[in-house]
Design an enzyme around this catalytic site. Structure first.
Site, PDB file in Angstrom:
ATOM      1  CE  LYS A  44      -2.713   0.476   3.571  1.00 37.63           C
ATOM      2  NZ  LYS A  44      -3.613   0.174   4.693  1.00 37.63           N
ATOM      3  NE  ARG A  45       5.102   1.216   4.336  1.00 38.72           N
ATOM      4  CZ  ARG A  45       6.040   0.277   4.230  1.00 38.72           C
ATOM      5  NH1 ARG A  45       7.206   0.551   3.693  1.00 38.72           N
ATOM      6  NH2 ARG A  45       5.800  -0.958   4.656  1.00 38.72           N
TER       7      ARG A  45
END
Ligand code: GLU
Length: 508
Positions: free
Chosen positions: A264-265
């Protein structure tokens, strides 16, 4: 007789679906459809501490958007329900007890504090995190280390307990994975996993095996992160149902981002979506962007996902879902991680926008327009516009900029593109052109264009020098299809009015 193919996607409802999750769905789906089998969605919600409200609904919305509809699920029903593990709670205990009775598992009464103490006291430099296993279990409080009467008394008393698998020491556990081939594990490296928790809920390990059995699953495709749990599952199959009943496993390669496993980062850092659709975490209110909202077509999203780990070797890149169903083969899925490339994802989308008829994407774009308060009054006109501009759109969201000027006059004109070469002759040309257009006998592309060219010739100006200003007048910027095409579409009144309005700006 061969068994009917039955595959399952078994998500835990802990959040939005990322690329890897949807790819698992896709490979399951393709395999099922190719073999005339069933695709089942089972919700694995036995870990109540990780349950996130809304996640299950999100999963089904995603599948609907992708067009990967299950044959059986909590939503679609089926003969093998319930399809939510929490609703199946009562049926797991008997399997746990069968394992205990046959010596493959045991009751353990250790409190969290006692477990913690074991880990701390046995911790050494070589073994920084001691496990509950063959080397430690006899020092713990369980039905293997305690006298039988004490165990019976504790159970009769309703003392908190879990059921743990008794992992054999020094046994080779192997199976054939459809992607990785022969895989072998040493049983000693795996701990005595909890199978049934104190509240009577099974853990994933017990539930996955019991449910794959009861739901008659023939093939199980799941992420590679589950490979290390496979030995526990293999043993449970062997102990409970017989190894020949076990589904064939395929552990799918990881999806890699710019630096290791796609996260997600990475999405936040590099500005690309990693979830299928927008997901807002109810706890943090954090919004993770989805491919859908970024302007991807499900056709393109699916096509791109299919290629994250697979290709048919022919060099063909555009595949419809029907073609994928016929061409997909699990044997051609790569072992190595698949690298996600957002530029390539956009390429797929662009190709699919070009490939699909405008009518297919019209509803999407209408929504986009409605959100921007642009009314579409004629569907015929709308579709014609979409056809004219679609080759220029990579994302569905691009349609707004690429076609808004067909519906309203441009809010801003790129004067910098015109003014450096603007002069009184050009201004006079457009004044005269407006008059000609006013009296034109037919509002057809060829007429509009001919008048333009003849007038330019009469005034001795190169038509090429006039076309850019005309484009800026009608569109606002240096883009769009042929300028006379645009004029023919927006109509006489509107064309003349835009030219006149622009002239006052250019002549200031
Ligand atoms: N519930 C597991 C997950 O969330 C499924 C693993 C499996 O398919 O066996 O990924």
């Amino acid at each position: 007789m061969n068994k009917k193919v039955r595959v399952r996607f078994a998500p835990s409802p802990t959040g939005g679906l990322h690329l890897g999750g949807v790819r698992t769905v896709l490979y399951n789906y393709l395999f099922a459809k190719q073999n005339g089998g069933d695709f089942i969605v089972r919700i694995e919600d036995t870990d109540q501490t990780r349950f996130v409200p809304g996640a299950e609904e999100y999963i089904f919305n995603c599948l609907a958007w992708c067009g990967l509809q299950p044959d059986e699920s909590p939503l679609h029903g089926g003969e093998y329900g319930p399809y939510r593990q929490s609703e199946r709670k009562p049926l797991y205990r008997k399997y746990a007890e069968q394992l205990v009775n046959e010596g493959f598992a045991y009751y353990a009464f250790d409190t969290p504090a006692e477990l913690e103490e074991m880990r701390n006291s046995l911790k050494t430099a070589e073994n920084p995190s001691p496990q509950y296993d063959a080397t430690t279990r006899m020092g713990m409080k369980n039905s293997l280390s305690m006298p039988a009467e004490e165990v019976t008394a504790k159970l009769a008393n309703g003392d908190n307990h879990v059921v743990r698998i008794k992992m054999p020491s020094n046994e080779k556990i192997s199976f054939t994975d459809l992607i990785h081939g022969e895989v072998e594990f040493d049983s000693s490296v795996v701990d005595d996993k909890v199978l049934l928790k104190a509240d009577g809920m099974p853990t994933y390990h017990l539930a996955v095996v019991v449910d794959d059995y009861l739901m008659k699953i023939t093939h199980a495709f799941r992420g590679e992160e589950w490979l290390s749990s496979a030995p526990v599952h293999v043993l449970l199959w062997k102990y409970l149902f017989g190894i020949e009943q076990m589904p064939q496993w395929a552990h799918l390669p990881l999806i890699l981002g710019p630096s290791g496993k796609l996260s997600k980062r990475d999405g936040a850092k590099y500005g690309f979506p990693v979830f299928a659709m927008n997901w807002t975490d109810p706890k943090t209110n954090e919004l993770v962007e989805g491919f859908k909202e970024r302007g991807f077509l499900p056709e393109a999203f699916i096509n791109m996902l299919a290629f994250l780990g697979w290709n048919d070797g022919s060099g063909q890149e555009l595949f419809s879902i029907e073609e994928l169903v016929s061409k997909f083969s699990i044997g051609r899925v790569h072992k190595a991680g698949a690298k996600f490339d957002f530029e390539k994802a956009k390429w797929y989308n662009h190709e699919w926008i070009k490939k699909l008829p405008a009518s297919h994407i019209a509803e999407n774009i209408k929504e986009l327009f409605a959100a921007k308060n642009i009314a579409v009054t004629s569907d015929e006109y709308f579709i014609k516009v979409l056809d004219l501009v679609k080759d220029r759109c990579t994302l569905l969201t691009d349609f707004y900029e690429q076609s808004v000027y067909f519906f309203q006059s441009p809010q801003q004109l790129d004067t910098a593109a015109v003014l450096p070469k603007w002069n009184a002759e050009k201004s006079a040309f457009f004044e005269s052109y407006c008059e000609l257009l006013h009296n034109i006998s037919s509002w057809e592309l060829s007429f509009i264009e001919n008048e333009f060219k003849q007038l330019a010739a009469a005034k001795n100006i190169k038509p090429g020098e006039l076309q850019l200003p005309m484009r800026i007048m009608l569109v606002g910027g240096k883009f769009g299809p042929a300028v006379f095409e645009i004029a023919s579409m927006i109509g006489k009144e509107e064309t003349i009015s835009r030219i006149k309005k622009a002239l006052t700006i250019f002549n200031q």
